[in-house]
Design an enzyme around this catalytic site. Sequence first.
Site, PDB file in Angstrom:
ATOM      1  N   ARG A 125      -8.744  -0.605   3.782  1.00 29.99           N
ATOM      2  CA  ARG A 125      -8.163   0.424   3.166  1.00 29.99           C
ATOM      3  C   ARG A 125      -6.444   0.076   2.997  1.00 29.99           C
ATOM      4  O   ARG A 125      -5.863   0.507   2.463  1.00 29.99           O
ATOM      5  CB  ARG A 125      -7.873   1.631   4.168  1.00 29.99           C
ATOM      6  CG  ARG A 125      -9.099   2.635   3.909  1.00 29.99           C
ATOM      7  CD  ARG A 125      -8.854   3.987   4.796  1.00 29.99           C
ATOM      8  NE  ARG A 125      -7.498   4.264   4.585  1.00 29.99           N
ATOM      9  CZ  ARG A 125      -6.820   4.963   5.280  1.00 29.99           C
ATOM     10  NH1 ARG A 125      -7.045   5.332   6.451  1.00 29.99           N
ATOM     11  NH2 ARG A 125      -5.216   5.362   4.891  1.00 29.99           N
TER      12      ARG A 125
ATOM     13  N   LYS B 115       0.946  -1.054   0.052  1.00 29.45           N
ATOM     14  CA  LYS B 115       0.086   0.006  -0.163  1.00 29.45           C
ATOM     15  C   LYS B 115       0.795   1.164   0.008  1.00 29.45           C
ATOM     16  O   LYS B 115       0.778   2.121  -0.671  1.00 29.45           O
ATOM     17  CB  LYS B 115      -0.711  -0.117   1.290  1.00 29.45           C
ATOM     18  CG  LYS B 115      -1.564   1.431   1.396  1.00 29.45           C
ATOM     19  CD  LYS B 115      -2.266   1.099   2.793  1.00 29.45           C
ATOM     20  CE  LYS B 115      -2.613   2.571   3.711  1.00 29.45           C
ATOM     21  NZ  LYS B 115      -1.469   3.194   4.018  1.00 29.45           N
ATOM     22  N   ASN B 116       1.725   1.282   0.913  1.00 32.19           N
ATOM     23  CA  ASN B 116       2.585   2.566   1.146  1.00 32.19           C
ATOM     24  C   ASN B 116       3.429   2.817   0.204  1.00 32.19           C
ATOM     25  O   ASN B 116       3.889   3.950  -0.376  1.00 32.19           O
ATOM     26  CB  ASN B 116       3.381   2.648   2.314  1.00 32.19           C
ATOM     27  CG  ASN B 116       2.442   2.796   3.740  1.00 32.19           C
ATOM     28  OD1 ASN B 116       1.128   3.174   3.349  1.00 32.19           O
ATOM     29  ND2 ASN B 116       2.762   2.664   4.780  1.00 32.19           N
TER      30      ASN B 116
ATOM     31  N   ASP C 113       3.608  -0.022  12.232  1.00 30.33           N
ATOM     32  CA  ASP C 113       2.381  -0.656  11.577  1.00 30.33           C
ATOM     33  C   ASP C 113       2.302  -1.931  12.029  1.00 30.33           C
ATOM     34  O   ASP C 113       1.114  -2.413  11.757  1.00 30.33           O
ATOM     35  CB  ASP C 113       2.285  -0.284  10.176  1.00 30.33           C
ATOM     36  CG  ASP C 113       2.352   0.931   9.578  1.00 30.33           C
ATOM     37  OD1 ASP C 113       1.994   1.958  10.349  1.00 30.33           O
ATOM     38  OD2 ASP C 113       2.267   1.473   8.530  1.00 30.33           O
TER      39      ASP C 113
ATOM     40  N   CYS D  37      -5.247   7.876   9.172  1.00 34.59           N
ATOM     41  CA  CYS D  37      -5.631   7.319  10.393  1.00 34.59           C
ATOM     42  C   CYS D  37      -5.457   8.191  11.355  1.00 34.59           C
ATOM     43  O   CYS D  37      -4.397   8.933  11.250  1.00 34.59           O
ATOM     44  CB  CYS D  37      -5.244   5.946  10.689  1.00 34.59           C
ATOM     45  SG  CYS D  37      -5.815   4.473   9.758  1.00 34.59           S
TER      46      CYS D  37
ATOM     47  N   ARG E  10       0.513  14.109  13.565  1.00 37.49           N
ATOM     48  CA  ARG E  10       0.812  13.861  12.284  1.00 37.49           C
ATOM     49  C   ARG E  10       0.970  15.137  11.212  1.00 37.49           C
ATOM     50  O   ARG E  10       0.368  15.417  10.352  1.00 37.49           O
ATOM     51  CB  ARG E  10       0.085  12.768  11.600  1.00 37.49           C
ATOM     52  CG  ARG E  10      -0.325  11.451  12.358  1.00 37.49           C
ATOM     53  CD  ARG E  10      -1.294  10.473  11.224  1.00 37.49           C
ATOM     54  NE  ARG E  10      -0.282   9.710  10.514  1.00 37.49           N
ATOM     55  CZ  ARG E  10      -0.696   8.833   9.682  1.00 37.49           C
ATOM     56  NH1 ARG E  10      -1.936   8.505   9.591  1.00 37.49           N
ATOM     57  NH2 ARG E  10       0.166   7.996   8.955  1.00 37.49           N
TER      58      ARG E  10
HETATM   59  C1  UD1 Z   1       4.152   6.478   6.525  1.00 38.04           C
HETATM   60  C2  UD1 Z   1       3.145   5.476   6.568  1.00 38.04           C
HETATM   61  C3  UD1 Z   1       2.485   4.906   7.592  1.00 38.04           C
HETATM   62  C4  UD1 Z   1       3.551   4.789   8.805  1.00 38.04           C
HETATM   63  C5  UD1 Z   1       4.664   5.758   8.846  1.00 38.04           C
HETATM   64  C6  UD1 Z   1       5.768   5.296   9.704  1.00 38.04           C
HETATM   65  C7  UD1 Z   1       2.415   5.995   4.302  1.00 38.04           C
HETATM   66  C8  UD1 Z   1       1.068   6.557   3.328  1.00 38.04           C
HETATM   67  N1  UD1 Z   1       2.032   5.786   5.521  1.00 38.04           N
HETATM   68  O1  UD1 Z   1       3.390   7.321   7.227  1.00 38.04           O
HETATM   69  O2  UD1 Z   1       1.699   3.667   7.468  1.00 38.04           O
HETATM   70  O3  UD1 Z   1       2.928   4.473   9.989  1.00 38.04           O
HETATM   71  O4  UD1 Z   1       5.058   6.117   7.604  1.00 38.04           O
HETATM   72  O5  UD1 Z   1       6.394   4.238   9.160  1.00 38.04           O
HETATM   73  O6  UD1 Z   1       3.474   5.682   3.817  1.00 38.04           O
HETATM   74  N2  UD1 Z   1       6.412  13.870  11.252  1.00 38.04           N
HETATM   75  C9  UD1 Z   1       6.208  15.339  11.713  1.00 38.04           C
HETATM   76  N3  UD1 Z   1       6.169  15.916  10.595  1.00 38.04           N
HETATM   77  C10 UD1 Z   1       6.416  15.850   9.416  1.00 38.04           C
HETATM   78  C11 UD1 Z   1       6.239  14.538   9.002  1.00 38.04           C
HETATM   79  C12 UD1 Z   1       6.225  13.265   9.845  1.00 38.04           C
HETATM   80  O7  UD1 Z   1       6.547  15.613  12.662  1.00 38.04           O
HETATM   81  O8  UD1 Z   1       6.329  16.494   8.499  1.00 38.04           O
HETATM   82  C13 UD1 Z   1       6.317  12.744  12.221  1.00 38.04           C
HETATM   83  C14 UD1 Z   1       5.042  12.020  12.612  1.00 38.04           C
HETATM   84  O9  UD1 Z   1       4.111  12.510  13.138  1.00 38.04           O
HETATM   85  C15 UD1 Z   1       5.360  10.588  13.003  1.00 38.04           C
HETATM   86  C16 UD1 Z   1       6.882  10.296  12.226  1.00 38.04           C
HETATM   87  O10 UD1 Z   1       7.350  11.666  12.163  1.00 38.04           O
HETATM   88  O11 UD1 Z   1       5.434  10.776  14.286  1.00 38.04           O
HETATM   89  C17 UD1 Z   1       6.877   9.438  11.270  1.00 38.04           C
HETATM   90  O12 UD1 Z   1       6.141  10.038  10.348  1.00 38.04           O
HETATM   91  P1  UD1 Z   1       6.310   9.517   8.826  1.00 38.04           P
HETATM   92  O13 UD1 Z   1       7.426   8.760   8.399  1.00 38.04           O
HETATM   93  O14 UD1 Z   1       6.031  10.844   7.917  1.00 38.04           O
HETATM   94  O15 UD1 Z   1       4.771   8.922   8.471  1.00 38.04           O
HETATM   95  P2  UD1 Z   1       3.746   8.996   7.439  1.00 38.04           P
HETATM   96  O16 UD1 Z   1       4.591   9.260   6.170  1.00 38.04           O
HETATM   97  O17 UD1 Z   1       2.946  10.010   7.831  1.00 38.04           O
END
Ligand code: UD1
Length: 417
Positions: free
Chosen positions: A397, A22-23, A304, A116, A121
């Site tokens: 999803r 998915k990701n 995850d 979710c 986030r």
């Molecule tokens: C992606 C995955 C999700 C997975 C996560 C961590 C997708 C669509 N989703 O989510 O399934 O749980 O990686 O492996 O690929 N953060 C910030 N600022 C930012 C971006 C992130 O503070 O601009 C923080 C987030 O709140 C979180 C951490 O960094 O605590 C990791 O987030 P990130 O790796 O960005 O996850 P996602 O891309 O949202």
Amino acid sequence: MTKILIDGNHILSGEIQISGAKNSAVALIPAAILAKSKSVIYNVPEIRDIDYLIKIMELLGCKIDHKDDALYIDSSNVKNVPIPEELSVQMRASYYFMGVLLAKFGRVEISFPGGCNIGARPIDIHIKGFQALGANVEIIKNRYIITADKLVGKKIYLDFPSVGATINLMLAAVGAEGTTIIENAAMEPEIVNVASLLINMGVKINGAGTKTIEIIGNKELDNGVVEVFPDRIESGTYIIIGALLGDNLKIKGIIKEHIEALLMKIKEIGINFKIDKDTITISKCNEIKPTYIKTLVFPGFPTDLQQPMTTLLTQAHGKSTIEETLYENRFKNTYDLNRMGAITNILTLNKLEIIGPRKLKGTNVIATDLRGGASLLIAALIAEGKTEIDNSEYILRGYGDVVNKLKNVGADIEISE
Ligand code: UD1
């Protein structure tokens, strides 16, 4: 509302084929917009996030043919239109249109992404990165308007190795003049998968899958072909199910190196399995040992799989602890697990204790998010009696064809829409 109904405690044997990740898919599909005309993406999973992404792609003028598990995308007539809230909130990954449209048109207007509800986030790291490349970012009500006369390659240091920010900045950097270097980049396999499509289209990228990624901007891209990697989280979820209910259950299509942290952990707690090329064979373990898990970025234990793993640990003999370091609201599944008979205690916002083994009983539960839903699904499969999982659209999803995959190996499972 979608419900999954399960009559639990059936031993599972046979084969489960893992779908595309998915990701990865949710980033590869928007990335196809960067090609002048055509791209092909193979091994696309059948999940709801993809249905919504296709709607966004069509809104932007792409023609999409979906044959078997392949998407044939024609982006010759792509146009830059605002992406409305009713589409952007359907998934987290709608934020990848920021990087892609910024690279292609120097402008993007998109409502806030969804996903979710497992924590705050924020996407500040994505935004800081776009600004470093020369973009101007405005937030008006619930919309981001990001514009740039021209993007210029820079060295960008990520405050945290975010998966989303790493991919989004790689996509934006394609449209920048010169070289962009992303330091403290995320190293998850999805990043390698996206880089492989961009490289295939004609971008020069070094270091994807390491802490430092170098991208040389190039707008003359075409004919991208890529296969989506197998889903490491889906693989891990079925491995956990196999450890609880398998009788030589075979899970096919895994990449061992992508799930090493899970494999080491289940080995440590006494679960036996065999791996032969891309297939793992796993059987129910009656003497699961308790453990300590800390979620980390790749190659650490993936957040995850934390919720599915919680259900497994309700069957361990003794006290386990999970420390969740990525999200601040990812134990919501434990409320219903406890209603089914588990003993879990939230010690602090990010620390959970699980006391086992406990016999679980079927009841009515509610999925509150994708992986939390998976945790309840696993609980329902091991419970005595019937469980009805409301809000199962969350599960759909991320888990393609989950009901048939489980039914085919002996689960008593139905879906009602
Ligand atoms: C992606 C995955 C999700 C997975 C996560 C961590 C997708 C669509 N989703 O989510 O399934 O749980 O990686 O492996 O690929 N953060 C910030 N600022 C930012 C971006 C992130 O503070 O601009 C923080 C987030 O709140 C979180 C951490 O960094 O605590 C990791 O987030 P990130 O790796 O960005 O996850 P996602 O891309 O949202």
